[in-house]
Write an enzyme that holds these catalytic residues in place. Structure first.
Site, PDB file in Angstrom:
ATOM      1  N   TYR A 145       0.843  -1.214   0.000  1.00 56.50           N
ATOM      2  CA  TYR A 145       0.000   0.000   0.000  1.00 56.50           C
ATOM      3  C   TYR A 145       0.871   1.254   0.000  1.00 56.50           C
ATOM      4  O   TYR A 145       0.679   2.173  -0.802  1.00 56.50           O
ATOM      5  CB  TYR A 145      -0.908   0.004   1.236  1.00 56.50           C
ATOM      6  CG  TYR A 145      -1.520   1.356   1.549  1.00 56.50           C
ATOM      7  CD1 TYR A 145      -2.529   1.886   0.759  1.00 56.50           C
ATOM      8  CD2 TYR A 145      -1.080   2.099   2.654  1.00 56.50           C
ATOM      9  CE1 TYR A 145      -3.089   3.131   1.046  1.00 56.50           C
ATOM     10  CE2 TYR A 145      -1.643   3.340   2.948  1.00 56.50           C
ATOM     11  CZ  TYR A 145      -2.651   3.855   2.144  1.00 56.50           C
ATOM     12  OH  TYR A 145      -3.195   5.081   2.418  1.00 56.50           O
TER      13      TYR A 145
HETATM   14  P1  NAD Z   1     -12.219   5.522   1.768  1.00 55.14           P
HETATM   15  O1  NAD Z   1     -12.044   4.131   1.276  1.00 55.14           O
HETATM   16  O2  NAD Z   1     -13.273   5.776   2.773  1.00 55.14           O
HETATM   17  O3  NAD Z   1     -12.450   6.502   0.521  1.00 55.14           O
HETATM   18  C1  NAD Z   1     -11.842   6.305  -0.739  1.00 55.14           C
HETATM   19  C2  NAD Z   1     -12.921   6.384  -1.823  1.00 55.14           C
HETATM   20  O4  NAD Z   1     -12.281   6.289  -3.106  1.00 55.14           O
HETATM   21  C3  NAD Z   1     -13.947   5.236  -1.750  1.00 55.14           C
HETATM   22  O5  NAD Z   1     -15.250   5.750  -1.595  1.00 55.14           O
HETATM   23  C4  NAD Z   1     -13.769   4.507  -3.078  1.00 55.14           C
HETATM   24  O6  NAD Z   1     -14.979   4.017  -3.637  1.00 55.14           O
HETATM   25  C5  NAD Z   1     -13.155   5.586  -3.961  1.00 55.14           C
HETATM   26  N1  NAD Z   1     -12.386   5.017  -5.088  1.00 55.14           N
HETATM   27  C6  NAD Z   1     -11.385   4.125  -5.004  1.00 55.14           C
HETATM   28  N2  NAD Z   1     -10.931   3.836  -6.232  1.00 55.14           N
HETATM   29  C7  NAD Z   1     -11.680   4.573  -7.105  1.00 55.14           C
HETATM   30  C8  NAD Z   1     -11.698   4.705  -8.519  1.00 55.14           C
HETATM   31  N3  NAD Z   1     -10.870   4.003  -9.302  1.00 55.14           N
HETATM   32  N4  NAD Z   1     -12.592   5.551  -9.085  1.00 55.14           N
HETATM   33  C9  NAD Z   1     -13.462   6.246  -8.308  1.00 55.14           C
HETATM   34  N5  NAD Z   1     -13.498   6.152  -6.973  1.00 55.14           N
HETATM   35  C10 NAD Z   1     -12.617   5.325  -6.376  1.00 55.14           C
HETATM   36  O7  NAD Z   1     -10.782   5.982   2.316  1.00 55.14           O
HETATM   37  P2  NAD Z   1     -10.382   7.233   3.223  1.00 55.14           P
HETATM   38  O8  NAD Z   1      -9.975   6.720   4.545  1.00 55.14           O
HETATM   39  O9  NAD Z   1     -11.414   8.297   3.104  1.00 55.14           O
HETATM   40  O10 NAD Z   1      -9.057   7.703   2.467  1.00 55.14           O
HETATM   41  C11 NAD Z   1      -9.109   8.669   1.416  1.00 55.14           C
HETATM   42  C12 NAD Z   1      -7.708   8.875   0.852  1.00 55.14           C
HETATM   43  O11 NAD Z   1      -6.820   9.308   1.892  1.00 55.14           O
HETATM   44  C13 NAD Z   1      -7.077   7.611   0.262  1.00 55.14           C
HETATM   45  O12 NAD Z   1      -6.341   7.999  -0.882  1.00 55.14           O
HETATM   46  C14 NAD Z   1      -6.129   7.132   1.364  1.00 55.14           C
HETATM   47  O13 NAD Z   1      -5.039   6.410   0.839  1.00 55.14           O
HETATM   48  C15 NAD Z   1      -5.691   8.457   1.961  1.00 55.14           C
HETATM   49  N6  NAD Z   1      -5.282   8.367   3.376  1.00 55.14           N
HETATM   50  C16 NAD Z   1      -6.200   8.019   4.332  1.00 55.14           C
HETATM   51  C17 NAD Z   1      -5.804   7.987   5.666  1.00 55.14           C
HETATM   52  C18 NAD Z   1      -6.759   7.621   6.765  1.00 55.14           C
HETATM   53  O14 NAD Z   1      -6.319   7.565   7.930  1.00 55.14           O
HETATM   54  N7  NAD Z   1      -8.032   7.390   6.493  1.00 55.14           N
HETATM   55  C19 NAD Z   1      -4.476   8.308   6.018  1.00 55.14           C
HETATM   56  C20 NAD Z   1      -3.570   8.607   5.006  1.00 55.14           C
HETATM   57  C21 NAD Z   1      -3.993   8.671   3.681  1.00 55.14           C
HETATM   58  C1  UGA Z   2      -4.105   4.253   8.520  1.00 53.17           C
HETATM   59  C2  UGA Z   2      -5.006   4.083   7.300  1.00 53.17           C
HETATM   60  O1  UGA Z   2      -5.726   2.838   7.378  1.00 53.17           O
HETATM   61  C3  UGA Z   2      -4.207   4.118   6.023  1.00 53.17           C
HETATM   62  O2  UGA Z   2      -5.091   4.136   4.921  1.00 53.17           O
HETATM   63  C4  UGA Z   2      -3.365   5.369   6.045  1.00 53.17           C
HETATM   64  O3  UGA Z   2      -2.610   5.511   4.881  1.00 53.17           O
HETATM   65  C5  UGA Z   2      -2.469   5.390   7.255  1.00 53.17           C
HETATM   66  O4  UGA Z   2      -3.299   5.386   8.421  1.00 53.17           O
HETATM   67  C6  UGA Z   2      -1.606   6.631   7.316  1.00 53.17           C
HETATM   68  O5  UGA Z   2      -1.479   7.254   8.371  1.00 53.17           O
HETATM   69  O6  UGA Z   2      -1.000   6.977   6.295  1.00 53.17           O
HETATM   70  P1  UGA Z   2      -2.871   2.569  10.093  1.00 53.17           P
HETATM   71  O7  UGA Z   2      -1.962   3.480  10.807  1.00 53.17           O
HETATM   72  O8  UGA Z   2      -2.445   1.152   9.877  1.00 53.17           O
HETATM   73  O9  UGA Z   2      -3.270   3.098   8.653  1.00 53.17           O
HETATM   74  O10 UGA Z   2      -4.249   2.684  10.883  1.00 53.17           O
HETATM   75  P2  UGA Z   2      -5.239   1.584  11.445  1.00 53.17           P
HETATM   76  O11 UGA Z   2      -5.734   0.733  10.332  1.00 53.17           O
HETATM   77  O12 UGA Z   2      -6.230   2.287  12.270  1.00 53.17           O
HETATM   78  O13 UGA Z   2      -4.268   0.697  12.389  1.00 53.17           O
HETATM   79  C7  UGA Z   2      -3.564   1.292  13.467  1.00 53.17           C
HETATM   80  C8  UGA Z   2      -2.922   0.211  14.298  1.00 53.17           C
HETATM   81  O14 UGA Z   2      -3.962  -0.583  14.910  1.00 53.17           O
HETATM   82  C9  UGA Z   2      -2.059  -0.787  13.506  1.00 53.17           C
HETATM   83  O15 UGA Z   2      -0.905  -1.109  14.243  1.00 53.17           O
HETATM   84  C10 UGA Z   2      -2.935  -2.026  13.367  1.00 53.17           C
HETATM   85  O16 UGA Z   2      -2.236  -3.241  13.288  1.00 53.17           O
HETATM   86  C11 UGA Z   2      -3.744  -1.970  14.669  1.00 53.17           C
HETATM   87  N1  UGA Z   2      -5.057  -2.636  14.533  1.00 53.17           N
HETATM   88  C12 UGA Z   2      -5.914  -2.302  13.551  1.00 53.17           C
HETATM   89  C13 UGA Z   2      -5.403  -3.613  15.467  1.00 53.17           C
HETATM   90  O17 UGA Z   2      -4.634  -3.926  16.379  1.00 53.17           O
HETATM   91  N2  UGA Z   2      -6.616  -4.223  15.352  1.00 53.17           N
HETATM   92  C14 UGA Z   2      -7.507  -3.906  14.351  1.00 53.17           C
HETATM   93  O18 UGA Z   2      -8.618  -4.498  14.308  1.00 53.17           O
HETATM   94  C15 UGA Z   2      -7.151  -2.912  13.432  1.00 53.17           C
END
Ligand code: NAD
Ligand code: UGA
Length: 316
Positions: A145
């Site tokens: 990822y």
């Molecule tokens: P999410 O899965 O809730 O939202 C992503 C959306 O993108 C989904 O609704 C999905 O249907 C849409 N999508 C995916 N591929 C597509 C495509 N080919 N065409 C059209 N739509 C498409 O995820 P999120 O948590 O809201 O994350 C949004 C963005 O932020 C992502 O790029 C993710 O990598 C990034 N990000 C998220 C976090 C986090 O903590 N949530 C942290 C760092 C980065």
């Molecule tokens: C999150 C988002 O899921 C990613 O899309 C994003 O890119 C990333 O943050 C980011 O900061 O860039 P992550 O930090 O792995 O990734 O967040 P969580 O999925 O909430 O996991 C956090 C921690 O909780 C990890 O160590 C994971 O192993 C742990 N975890 C998660 C558990 O112990 N149990 C669970 O059921 C889920």
């Protein structure tokens, strides 16, 4: 245009933009008329005159017509999540995070969109030595990822180097939480476990730490990245709430008054032990700093979850 507008962060961003009087075209391949998560995420935008939803896959759809008159593209569409990226879904990560981004960049360049803000990730840093990560640090992504997010970010920044491309801000979001957070993420699962009494699976010993960043703070940084005239390059969006998973469990327990039943499991590949943002570039370039502390943010997150299910409300 907001891509990924039916997702967690995209739906909050689209809503904040519409509230501020901006017209938003939201593009997502999830159809809110058939997909319950998309429907719930977009509920507050349904019927709003400033919001136009387009159900389309960015890998195949015609993007140019959606960009006519766009002042900015917020490119949040993608496949998130560290752990599943080791599996057979990797092709989907590559397609949505890299190939779809390439199509968005080409279309934005053709139409002459001035600014593109892309959702990058703290995961591009990989394992750290315990200090705060700076945008200039060496990047060592530790999961498939994270490799796709780094490719996505660097592709956008390469386009920005050309004289004809949009200016690009790549926001490295750090573990975002708050209402409507994805159900695979830890804070959602910890609060869900506390509210329902169902067990929580803990990967590793729970001492891993994250810079948990509240959704409203993330939205504020994202909007600033589109409007600040001189912003460009990678910027950390995190800081202020560094905590361990055990800290989150303790807060969830105290907010709900219920213990969480833990199921210990092995640490997952590609999971880093620590993320910590140095937020000074965000402060300098965007005038942004996180405002919501973990306890307050988790309270709002918990109340939103509790309101969804009657059993939750009684527990909360
Ligand atoms: P999410 O899965 O809730 O939202 C992503 C959306 O993108 C989904 O609704 C999905 O249907 C849409 N999508 C995916 N591929 C597509 C495509 N080919 N065409 C059209 N739509 C498409 O995820 P999120 O948590 O809201 O994350 C949004 C963005 O932020 C992502 O790029 C993710 O990598 C990034 N990000 C998220 C976090 C986090 O903590 N949530 C942290 C760092 C980065
Ligand atoms: C999150 C988002 O899921 C990613 O899309 C994003 O890119 C990333 O943050 C980011 O900061 O860039 P992550 O930090 O792995 O990734 O967040 P969580 O999925 O909430 O996991 C956090 C921690 O909780 C990890 O160590 C994971 O192993 C742990 N975890 C998660 C558990 O112990 N149990 C669970 O059921 C889920």
């Amino acid at each position: 245009m907001v891509t990924g507008s039916a997702g967690f962060i995209g739906s909050h961003l689209a809503h904040a933009l519409v509230q501020a009087g901006t017209t938003v075209i939201g593009v997502d391949r999830q159809d809110p008329s058939t997909d319950p998560t998309a429907a719930a995420n977009l509920a507050a935008l349904r019927g709003r005159s400033g919001y136009h939803h387009v159900t389309a896959d960015l890998l195949h759809c015609a993007i140019d017509p959606l960009l006519i008159d766009a002042d900015a593209v917020f490119h949040l569409a993608g496949i998130p999540g560290v752990r599943p990226s080791w599996g057979p879904q990797f092709g989907d990560y590559l397609a949505s995070n890299v190939l779809a981004t390439h199509r968005v960049l080409d279309a934005s360049t053709r139409i002459g969109v001035p600014r593109l803000v892309v959702a990058s990730s703290s995961s591009v840093y990989g394992p750290t030595d315990g200090g705060a990560s700076l945008e200039t640090d060496r990047l060592k992504p530790a999961s498939p990822y994270a490799v796709t997010k780094l490719a996505e970010e660097q592709l956008c920044l390469a386009y920005a180097e050309r004289p004809i491309g949009p200016s690009v801000v790549a926001l490295r979001y750090f573990t975002v939480y708050g209402p409507r957070q994805r159900a695979d993420m830890f804070t959602h699962r910890a609060l869900h476990a506390a509210l329902t009494g169902q067990p929580l699976r803990l990967y590793g010993d729970g001492h891993q730490r994250r810079d948990f960043t509240y959704i409203d703070d993330v939205v504020a940084a994202t909007i600033a990245a589109a409007v600040v005239p001189t912003a460009h390059g990678a910027i950390n969006v995190g800081g202020g709430s560094n905590a361990s998973l055990l800290d989150v469990i303790n807060i969830a327990t105290s907010l709900t008054g219920r213990d969480i039943q833990l199921h210990q499991d092995h640490a997952r590949n590609g999971d880093v032990l620590l993320t910590r943002a140095d937020p000074s570039r965000a402060r300098k370039v965007l005038g942004w700093q996180p405002r919501v502390d973990l306890h307050s943010g988790l309270r709002v997150h918990m109340q939103a979850l509790a309101a969804q299910v009657p059993d939750y409300s009684r527990a909360a």
